[in-house]
Design a protein around this motif. Structure first.
Motif, PDB file in Angstrom:
ATOM      1  N   HIS A   1       0.809  -1.220   0.000  1.00  0.00           N
ATOM      2  CA  HIS A   1       0.000   0.000   0.000  1.00  0.00           C
ATOM      3  C   HIS A   1       0.842   1.269   0.000  1.00  0.00           C
ATOM      4  CE1 HIS A   1      -4.173  -1.631   1.490  1.00  0.00           C
ATOM      5  NE2 HIS A   1      -3.870  -1.991   0.271  1.00  0.00           N
ATOM      6  N   LYS A   2       1.889   1.292   0.838  1.00  0.00           N
ATOM      7  CA  LYS A   2       2.671   2.518   0.989  1.00  0.00           C
ATOM      8  C   LYS A   2       4.136   2.183   1.260  1.00  0.00           C
ATOM      9  CE  LYS A   2      -1.309   4.862   3.152  1.00  0.00           C
ATOM     10  NZ  LYS A   2      -1.803   5.551   4.366  1.00  0.00           N
TER      11      LYS A   2
ATOM     12  N   SER B   1      -1.163  -4.671   2.695  1.00  0.00           N
ATOM     13  CA  SER B   1      -2.604  -4.661   2.937  1.00  0.00           C
ATOM     14  C   SER B   1      -2.994  -5.584   4.083  1.00  0.00           C
ATOM     15  CB  SER B   1      -3.361  -5.068   1.672  1.00  0.00           C
ATOM     16  OG  SER B   1      -2.986  -6.383   1.267  1.00  0.00           O
TER      17      SER B   1
ATOM     18  N   ASP C   1      -0.339   2.295   9.935  1.00  0.00           N
ATOM     19  CA  ASP C   1      -0.782   3.041   8.754  1.00  0.00           C
ATOM     20  C   ASP C   1       0.145   4.235   8.565  1.00  0.00           C
ATOM     21  OD1 ASP C   1      -2.252   3.834   6.559  1.00  0.00           O
ATOM     22  OD2 ASP C   1      -3.785   4.866   7.741  1.00  0.00           O
TER      23      ASP C   1
ATOM     24  N   ASP D   1       2.342   6.468  -1.970  1.00  0.00           N
ATOM     25  CA  ASP D   1       1.084   5.881  -1.522  1.00  0.00           C
ATOM     26  C   ASP D   1       0.389   5.315  -2.754  1.00  0.00           C
ATOM     27  OD1 ASP D   1      -1.449   5.220  -0.651  1.00  0.00           O
ATOM     28  OD2 ASP D   1      -1.757   7.052   0.517  1.00  0.00           O
TER      29      ASP D   1
ATOM     30  N   THR E   1      -2.275   3.605  -2.867  1.00  0.00           N
ATOM     31  CA  THR E   1      -3.732   3.524  -2.725  1.00  0.00           C
ATOM     32  C   THR E   1      -4.420   4.826  -3.110  1.00  0.00           C
ATOM     33  OG1 THR E   1      -3.784   4.281  -0.411  1.00  0.00           O
ATOM     34  CG2 THR E   1      -3.399   1.928  -0.799  1.00  0.00           C
TER      35      THR E   1
END
Length: 370
Positions: free
Chosen positions: A140-141, A158, A198, A210, A212
């Motif tokens: 995701h990041k 994720s 996160d 990022d 996402t």
């Protein structure tokens, strides 16, 4: 030039009674793994469905010699190891045992802290980090930074399962040699779980990403940093790579069309997009590949070469700041090959090369004093 096929074995790892199997059928079962391995000895533990595509696994033999026997057999056999008709790639794991059960005190999570030993921050791009770690799950990041421990990265998956799979497979390993600059022989990944759950990525840059949020703003100064020449440990300047090449074309005796560029550059891999434009009185083009590795191979092979005999249409190549071109799908100045064009199926394509062009055979020529 298409990418060479994967070797079935890698010899860079020390022998271990744990083997790492790749390219397995989706959701391969423990029974299938045991069936493949049992001619060589007793399998005492397995870890199936590792990786984003659930097509990797770990198998632990009861004895080191049994694992060596399996690797040695398939290394010398004309028939590769197969499961459900798929060729299985085998290598020694860096672990000496498979640990499936975690103790209550173990820290786990979906974010990994990765220390990359033996490199300068400019040696390993964020795209290379993504390429390596996304093989084990959905990333995701990513955020990279420099600490007293060296060049580090936080990688958010994720799920905690994907993070755990990546840590098991990559901790203590090196990033593949072909993804590293020439002056770096190897770099070791030291991986632990982070307390983060996160990551707070404020903008896309060469230091943070990022995946996402495609609408996250881009930091122009940070992106510009990817274009700068940095100094490596050998004291030489080196250019940071991109998946998009900027081609300047000089001595244009003949027209260079989209079709001509596609023929020349697709010899080194799949070309996704091309855009031709005029700048400072000369003709330039942007050529987008799926990854920086393919672009680097094309750049190394084509720099200074001519499309036509006689020193005509000489190519000078640099890396572009772009990573995804926004071009018209089908025009005489741009092409998006990721979008099918149905008009190409009707009638012959217009010739991309003038018939009077001497010596052009779909491959670049070494320039002679051009």
């Amino acid at each position: 030039m298409s990418t060479a096929s994967q070797p079935q074995f890698r010899y860079t790892q020390m022998p271990s009674k744990v083997l790492h199997l790749r390219n397995l059928p989706w959701e391969c079962t423990e029974e299938e793994l045991v069936e493949l391995c049992k001619p060589f000895g007793k399998v005492v533990n397995t870890k199936c469905n590792v990786g984003a595509n659930h097509n990797q696994a770990f198998v632990e033999f009861g004895d080191l010699n049994q694992a060596i026997s399996m690797v040695s057999y398939y290394a010398s056999s004309s028939e590769p190891a197969q499961v459900r008709g798929k060729t299985v790639y085998i290598q020694y794991s860096n672990r000496q045992e498979i640990v499936n059960n975690k103790s209550p005190g173990d820290i786990t999570g979906n974010v990994l802290l990765v220390t990359i030993e033996g490199v300068e921050p400019s040696d390993v791009s964020i795209d290379v980090i993504y390429l390596v770690f996304s093989a084990f799950g959905i990333v995701h990041k990513i955020a990279t930074f420099e600490k007293a421990a060296g060049f580090q990265a936080l990688i958010q998956y994720s799920s905690a399962e994907y993070a755990s799979n990546a840590r098991i497979a990559l901790d203590g390993r090196s990033i593949p040699r072909y993804l590293l600059p020439a002056h770096v022989s190897s770099c070791i990944l030291r991986i632990s779980f982070s307390a983060h759950t996160d990551l707070n990525i404020k903008f896309q840059s060469y230091r943070s990403r990022d995946y996402t949020n495609p609408y996250l703003p881009v930091n122009p100064s940070a992106i510009e940093g990817t274009l700068q020449h940095t100094v490596g440990s050998d004291g030489k300047k080196k250019e940071l790579e991109s998946n998009v090449l900027l081609a300047s074309i000089e001595n244009m005796q003949y027209a260079v069309t989209i079709e001509v560029l596609h023929t020349v550059f697709s010899a080194f891999g799949s070309v996704q997009k091309i855009a031709i434009f005029e700048k400072n009185g000369g003709t330039q083009a942007l050529i987008q590949y799926p990854d920086a590795t393919t672009a680097a191979a094309a750049k190394e092979s084509l720099e200074g070469h001519c499309i036509y005999d006689g020193g005509f249409c000489k190519l000078h190549l640099t890396y572009s700041r772009h990573t995804d071109l926004n071009v018209k799908a089908y025009s005489d100045r741009s092409r998006d090959y990721t979008i099918p064009d149905t008009s190409l199926l009707v009638g012959p394509q217009p010739p991309g090369v003038p018939s009077s062009a001497p010596g052009w055979q779909g491959a670049p020529h070494q320039c002679n004093n051009a």
